[in-house]
Motif scaffolding. Sequence first.
Motif, PDB file in Angstrom:
ATOM      1  N   ASP A 186     -24.816  35.565  -8.969  1.00  0.00           N
ATOM      2  CA  ASP A 186     -24.095  35.610 -10.240  1.00  0.00           C
ATOM      3  C   ASP A 186     -24.893  34.951 -11.357  1.00  0.00           C
ATOM      4  O   ASP A 186     -24.498  35.016 -12.518  1.00  0.00           O
ATOM      5  N   GLU A 203     -21.778  46.173  -8.868  1.00  0.00           N
ATOM      6  CA  GLU A 203     -20.428  46.718  -8.713  1.00  0.00           C
ATOM      7  C   GLU A 203     -19.841  47.223 -10.023  1.00  0.00           C
ATOM      8  O   GLU A 203     -18.821  47.916 -10.010  1.00  0.00           O
ATOM      9  N   TRP A 204     -20.465  46.879 -11.141  1.00  0.00           N
ATOM     10  CA  TRP A 204     -19.943  47.297 -12.447  1.00  0.00           C
ATOM     11  C   TRP A 204     -20.853  48.325 -13.104  1.00  0.00           C
ATOM     12  O   TRP A 204     -20.885  48.458 -14.319  1.00  0.00           O
ATOM     13  N   LEU A 223     -11.326  46.360 -13.152  1.00  0.00           N
ATOM     14  CA  LEU A 223     -12.443  45.759 -12.427  1.00  0.00           C
ATOM     15  C   LEU A 223     -13.199  44.786 -13.318  1.00  0.00           C
ATOM     16  O   LEU A 223     -13.581  43.686 -12.893  1.00  0.00           O
ATOM     17  N   GLU A 226     -10.900  41.710 -14.165  1.00  0.00           N
ATOM     18  CA  GLU A 226     -10.691  40.835 -13.018  1.00  0.00           C
ATOM     19  C   GLU A 226     -11.948  40.027 -12.706  1.00  0.00           C
ATOM     20  O   GLU A 226     -11.861  38.846 -12.322  1.00  0.00           O
ATOM     21  N   ALA A 227     -13.116  40.646 -12.851  1.00  0.00           N
ATOM     22  CA  ALA A 227     -14.363  39.913 -12.628  1.00  0.00           C
ATOM     23  C   ALA A 227     -14.503  38.780 -13.638  1.00  0.00           C
ATOM     24  O   ALA A 227     -14.849  37.641 -13.278  1.00  0.00           O
ATOM     25  N   ARG A 230     -12.077  35.870 -12.941  1.00  0.00           N
ATOM     26  CA  ARG A 230     -12.492  35.008 -11.821  1.00  0.00           C
ATOM     27  C   ARG A 230     -13.667  34.125 -12.223  1.00  0.00           C
ATOM     28  O   ARG A 230     -13.680  32.919 -11.932  1.00  0.00           O
ATOM     29  N   LEU A 231     -14.671  34.691 -12.873  1.00  0.00           N
ATOM     30  CA  LEU A 231     -15.840  33.900 -13.269  1.00  0.00           C
ATOM     31  C   LEU A 231     -15.442  32.789 -14.236  1.00  0.00           C
ATOM     32  O   LEU A 231     -15.955  31.672 -14.162  1.00  0.00           O
ATOM     33  N   LEU A 241     -22.478  38.778 -16.198  1.00  0.00           N
ATOM     34  CA  LEU A 241     -21.829  40.023 -15.804  1.00  0.00           C
ATOM     35  C   LEU A 241     -22.448  41.162 -16.616  1.00  0.00           C
ATOM     36  O   LEU A 241     -22.348  41.178 -17.845  1.00  0.00           O
TER      37      LEU A 241
END
Length: 289
Positions: A186, A203-204, A223, A226-227, A230-231, A241
């Motif tokens: 990350d 994933e993105w 998606l 939500e990512a 969480r980050l 991201l």
Amino acid sequence: MDHAIHPYSAQPDRPDFRWPGGRRVAVYLLLHLEHTEIQPPEGSHRDPRFRGAFFSGNPDWTTYTQRDYGNRIGAWRILDLLDRLRLTASVAVNLLAAQRHPELVSAYRDRGFEPVAHGISASRMVTSLMTEAEEAAEIALVRDGLAKLWPGATGWLGQDHGATLHTSRLLAEAGFGYSLDWANDDEPYRHASGLLALPPPGEWDDVQTLWLRRVPVTRWPGLVAEALDRLLAEPRGGRVLGLGIHPWMLGAPHRVRYLAEALEGVAGRGDVHIATAGALAAEVSSFGR
């Protein structure tokens, strides 16, 4: 890890850092400007995930022209969206695409978007079937060719993430500062060669997620949100991201609303740092990472 490209690094053992403004999470948008050759040169290598008529010796015109749709229509639709939201972007650009689409290069360059070297074409990828000398020559060809058409590419994204044991070293030797090919973190980190590994979309990326894995496009905004949720909920900084956007995919009229929803959500967050991939790489270096 069973290679010497970079050592293993557990997250708790690393120094923490913040992006400008004290923000802990950074976001970059990665558009794709690609050209798919109908008849690639003999000896070139294709992504083995694509089978059947596509990338075969017998062109499937519908499939090939679907990719061309992104450069003719989808890219302009996405540019309108980015203009409205006042968002900047990086652009993964093939050398052949830059040669064939000066109108798109101009549109991106005039907006201050950043080029990311993306190989020769969408139908040629770097693989271990190449010799080290052949790979080095291809990297140099792309670097020098893009420098004449759209200067400023400090980073590399392998076409279809093709890479070998030599790639990170060859990229550093060719003068590149970062790559977008390693999805194992990350946070940015350094290869043994000194090349920075900046987290790729993974994933993105719309093709990876929506096309190959067949996640419903209606899930795309969720998606992304939500990512980020969480980050941002985790205390650690230096997170990245990336959002991979292929104009033939998310630039389609029935999909662009979901891209708009996702980007509106990103732009509306005051707690994320939005920049180009190259700007993020430069900021990492300024922190001494």
